[in-house]
Scaffold this motif. Structure first.
Motif, PDB file in Angstrom:
ATOM      1  N   GLY A 253       2.616   5.600 -10.375  1.00 24.63           N
ATOM      2  CA  GLY A 253       3.200   4.999 -11.783  1.00 24.63           C
ATOM      3  C   GLY A 253       4.916   5.011 -11.147  1.00 24.63           C
ATOM      4  N   SER A 254       5.421   6.334 -10.951  1.00 23.40           N
ATOM      5  CA  SER A 254       6.764   6.567 -10.673  1.00 23.40           C
ATOM      6  C   SER A 254       7.163   6.228  -9.153  1.00 23.40           C
ATOM      7  N   GLY A 255       6.154   6.465  -8.328  1.00 22.42           N
ATOM      8  CA  GLY A 255       6.536   6.381  -6.861  1.00 22.42           C
ATOM      9  C   GLY A 255       7.327   7.309  -6.232  1.00 22.42           C
TER      10      GLY A 255
ATOM     11  N   VAL B 273       8.617   1.559  -1.376  1.00 24.56           N
ATOM     12  CA  VAL B 273       9.384   2.859  -1.300  1.00 24.56           C
ATOM     13  C   VAL B 273      10.551   2.993  -1.627  1.00 24.56           C
ATOM     14  N   LYS B 274      10.893   3.756  -2.646  1.00 21.14           N
ATOM     15  CA  LYS B 274      12.018   3.672  -3.438  1.00 21.14           C
ATOM     16  C   LYS B 274      13.177   4.432  -2.427  1.00 21.14           C
TER      17      LYS B 274
ATOM     18  N   THR C 289       3.252   9.417   2.381  1.00 18.68           N
ATOM     19  CA  THR C 289       4.311   8.628   2.575  1.00 18.68           C
ATOM     20  C   THR C 289       4.225   7.454   3.624  1.00 18.68           C
ATOM     21  N   PRO C 290       4.154   6.236   3.650  1.00 18.38           N
ATOM     22  CA  PRO C 290       3.796   5.369   4.603  1.00 18.38           C
ATOM     23  C   PRO C 290       5.141   5.267   5.651  1.00 18.38           C
TER      24      PRO C 290
END
Length: 744
Positions: free
Chosen positions: A165-167, A319-320, A723-724
């Motif tokens: 949802g939020s990332g 990713v933000k 985390t990618p």
């Protein structure tokens, strides 16, 4: 409530201030000295502390210090510097002699003083609770952009992922989610929410960290709810010299940069430090190399299993990024040998950057005030009083419309703590706390602005008994009275026995976590399209855990190693799953869960400048629903460090290799059709290599490669528990110690 707490703070403070008006008229006596290393070179920034008082000082560029006292009685000076064995000496104020301290490099860091495990200052080797310390030099060797990268390289059994949802970043530590690990800054809890039940980890600027103390296992006795899985206490930097100044610039090829500046002073009774930082990283997207294979298990009307295999189409995840401004301010004034006050403040603003730019943007911000008072009644009885006000907000900024507030978390925390050193072998810690929270959340009534609040009143008591030179006992109990859940008691006991180079520790602790206001009162249309609702549950019970621990630590010369094991059983663990209608989701108390684990650590500090350190963690996590294990923790993980430094004249060069490996994992979840879906995720390895040089006049340059072997996840959209990675990162950092530059 806030005004009442401020009034209480001022009432408590005013008698001390009035009493000091006359005490300050007493003459002061100076203690002067110099601190050098084993080669006779001055150690700038060494810490000098007068034991039994609140008085301290830092050394200047020449290694010199001056301490002012109001008594000519004998006192004990303790001198310490990171990487060196501390020294203590009895002195008499007012004499004309110059005290000379020559510190030798330490074989290990076990003489370093820590505070988190007991709330009292104790050498690391004497703490009954196994504590891990990440030093300033450890942080410099890794050279991370953010807290997540630092902790992943330093702590096996910990992993960061992206919340659904939020990332935003989401933590798991020794099988416990982020809501079970309490983060402190200078001993005060961090408020505000990033991803669900996780703090906003970007709040913590790694350039402002002096060290990190990590205590694993339940610490609810001292720190209350959320400390079920452990405590991470981040100790920030202070002004440690007559003039303190640092500036740094960092660039990376993966669209990241950082600028930071700190200026401060420690002059006589007054100290101040101002830190400013700006950091940014662009958002990025990654594509799957292959589709994820899922196996869905169904039961028919005869309770027979059937398995359906399905391969998802290749997708993309983003990713933000972020753009962060942050200011930290520390002020401190020592009125006399016994009485000191301080004031810490923080302002933080984070614009979340999306890979695909939208018309709106998430903005997180906070401002925080933390006044403190330290009063040493005498050498054996100490009081400290602290109050924290924090206002954390999330807003949506629109390009052509006013910003809309989505989340507001206002907290007030006040604590009065007493420490008594009794009969040389007993240390008593006792305190009272008042904690209040008022939360407005966009998950409440679909973002209508509804607010809920909660209050907690606390008493705690702890006895640290040194039975003999070899054996000690730490026992305590905490009683919390919550506005919704009433009274709860949390006991803890830890034992430590030392035999030569061997230290044995064991203990039992009860943890508890009160349901959050979000878990109790949510009513949220996920996605805003009516697909499904997320509901809170006002009938939730608090989570309770019981943990037993046992560890053995060996220290001999340049070697330090430990083996520790733990078993934790959780009752009424809170989860989020399908509600009875099979469509919506609701928080619920799940079946009992267990966590079993083993940690192994070994470190060699060779006298030629080489340090080798490795750690292994095994986790057996079970959160079962209908016999299926929903835990997604990777059972095996390893971290390792190899660092070598060599001095050539006035230049010190070093190379550091840091790495992390995590095993594959199998996990399950329940779909809307009632089937149980099995996923398997591959193991992952990533390393960082940093080359660093320290030059005269305070210059330091670091060049590094992150994700050295270019590891990439094959399927980045399916596994959000990590985390990618997006390829090799090239970075460079230039920092300047302004005090050394100007020889102050």
């Amino acid at each position: 409530m806030r005004n009442g707490l401020l009034i209480l703070f001022l009432i408590f403070l005013s008698p001390c201030l009035m009493a000091d008006e006359h005490e300050n008229e007493a003459p002061s006596f100076k203690v002067k000295g110099v601190v050098v290393d084993e080669k006779g070179e001055p150690l700038a920034g060494a810490s000098v502390w007068v034991k039994g008082t609140v008085v301290g000082a830092g050394t200047n560029a020449k290694g010199e210090f001056t301490v002012k006292l109001t008594s000519r009685e004998k006192c004990v000076l303790r001198v310490s510097f990171t990487g060196y064995a501390p020294k203590e000496r009895e002195v008499v104020p007012g004499l004309d002699s110059l005290f000379h301290f020559a510190l030798a490099p330490g074989d290990n860091a076990l003489n370093e003083v820590v505070i988190t495990g007991t709330r009292t200052m104790k050498p690391l080797k004497d703490v009954p609770v196994l504590t891990r310390v990440i030093s300033r030099e450890d942080i410099a060797q890794i050279n991370p952009l953010d807290l997540q990268s630092l902790l992943e390289y330093e702590m096996p059994g910990l992993q960061f992922g992206l919340a659904h949802g939020s990332g935003l970043p989401e933590l798991k530590f020794q099988g416990s989610a982020g809501g079970y690990v309490l983060f402190l800054i200078d001993g005060e809890r961090v408020s505000g929410e990033g991803s669900s039940n996780n703090i906003d980890y970007s709040l913590i600027d790694v350039d402002n960290i002096e060290r990190i103390e990590v205590v694993k296992g339940p610490m609810s006795t001292l720190y209350g709810s959320q400390a079920m899985g452990g405590v991470v206490n981040i100790i920030t930097k202070d002004a440690d010299r007559p003039f303190t100044g640092n500036a740094s610039v960092r660039y990376g090829n993966n669209d990241e940069s950082k600028y930071s500046l700190s200026l401060g002073t420690k002059q006589g009774r007054f100290s101040a430090l101002t830190s400013l930082s700006y950091r940014t990283r662009d958002a990025y997207a990654l594509k799957d190399e292959v589709g994820q294979i899922q196996y869905t298990h169904y039961k028919d009307m005869y309770d027979r299993d059937s398995v359906v295999a399905d391969t998802s189409t290749k997708g993309m995840t983003s990713v933000k990024g972020f753009e962060i401004w942050q200011v930290n301010q520390k002020l401190s004034f020592t009125f006399n040998d016994r009485f000191r006050v301080s004031l810490d403040g923080t302002y933080y603003n984070n614009h979340i950057l999306e890979y695909i730019q939208e018309k709106e943007q998430d903005v997180f911000s906070t401002y925080k005030l933390n006044p403190k008072m330290f009063y040493a009644i005498n050498d054996r009885h100490i009081l400290d009083l602290s109050y924290v006000f924090e206002n954390y907000e999330k807003k949506i900024e629109y390009k052509k419309s006013p910003a809309e507030k989505r989340l507001g978390d206002m907290t007030h925390n006040m604590r009065l703590n007493y420490t008594g050193y009794l009969h040389d072998r007993h240390t008593l810690t006792a305190g009272i706390e008042m904690n209040t929270q008022r939360l407005q959340h966009y998950w409440f009534d679909n973002g209508s602005g509804k607010k809920f609040d909660a209050q907690t009143y606390v008493l705690y008591l702890q006895e640290d008994w040194k039975v003999s030179d070899s054996f000690s006992i730490l026992a305590g109990v905490r009683s919390d009275c919550h506005s919704e859940y009433g009274f709860h008691a949390s006991p803890k006991i830890s034992l430590m026995y030392r035999y030569g180079v061997l230290a044995l520790r064991g203990g039992y602790g009860m943890g508890f976590r009160i349901p959050s206001l979000k878990e109790l009162h949510s009513e949220y249309d996920m996605g805003g399209q009516g697909f499904f609702m997320i509901y809170g549950n006002e009938d939730l019970e608090p989570e309770i855990s019981h943990q037993g621990t046992l560890s053995a630590e060996v220290t001999r010369g340049i070697f330090n190693g430990s083996v520790s094991g733990y078993y934790t059983r959780y009752f009424d663990e809170i989860g989020l799953g399908l509600s009875s209608d099979g469509k919506n989701q609701q928080y619920y108390n799940a079946d009992n869960a267990t966590r079993t684990g083993v940690d192994v650590m070994a470190q060699f500090r060779f006298r030629n400048g080489l340090t080798l350190r490795g750690a292994y963690a095994y986790i057996d996590a079970h959160s079962e629903v209908d016999g299926y294990n929903m835990a997604s923790d990777r059972p095996h993980s390893v971290t390792f460090t190899a660092n070598y430094s060599k001095t050539f004249g006035k230049v010190t060069l070093s190379v550091a290799l840091n790495g992390r490996w995590m095993s594959s994992v199998e996990t399950w979840y329940k779909n809307s059709a009632g089937g149980y879906v099995q996923n398997e995720y591959d193991s992952r390895t990533f390393c960082a290599l940093n080359l660093s040089g320290r030059f005269p006049r305070g210059f330091r340059f670091t060049a590094g490669l992150d994700n050295l072997f270019n590891f990439k996840d094959k399927n980045v959209t399916a596994d959000q528990s990590v985390t990618p990675q997006r390829g090799i990162g090239v970075l460079g950092t230039l920092s300047v110690n302004l005090a050394d530059l100007f020889k102050l």
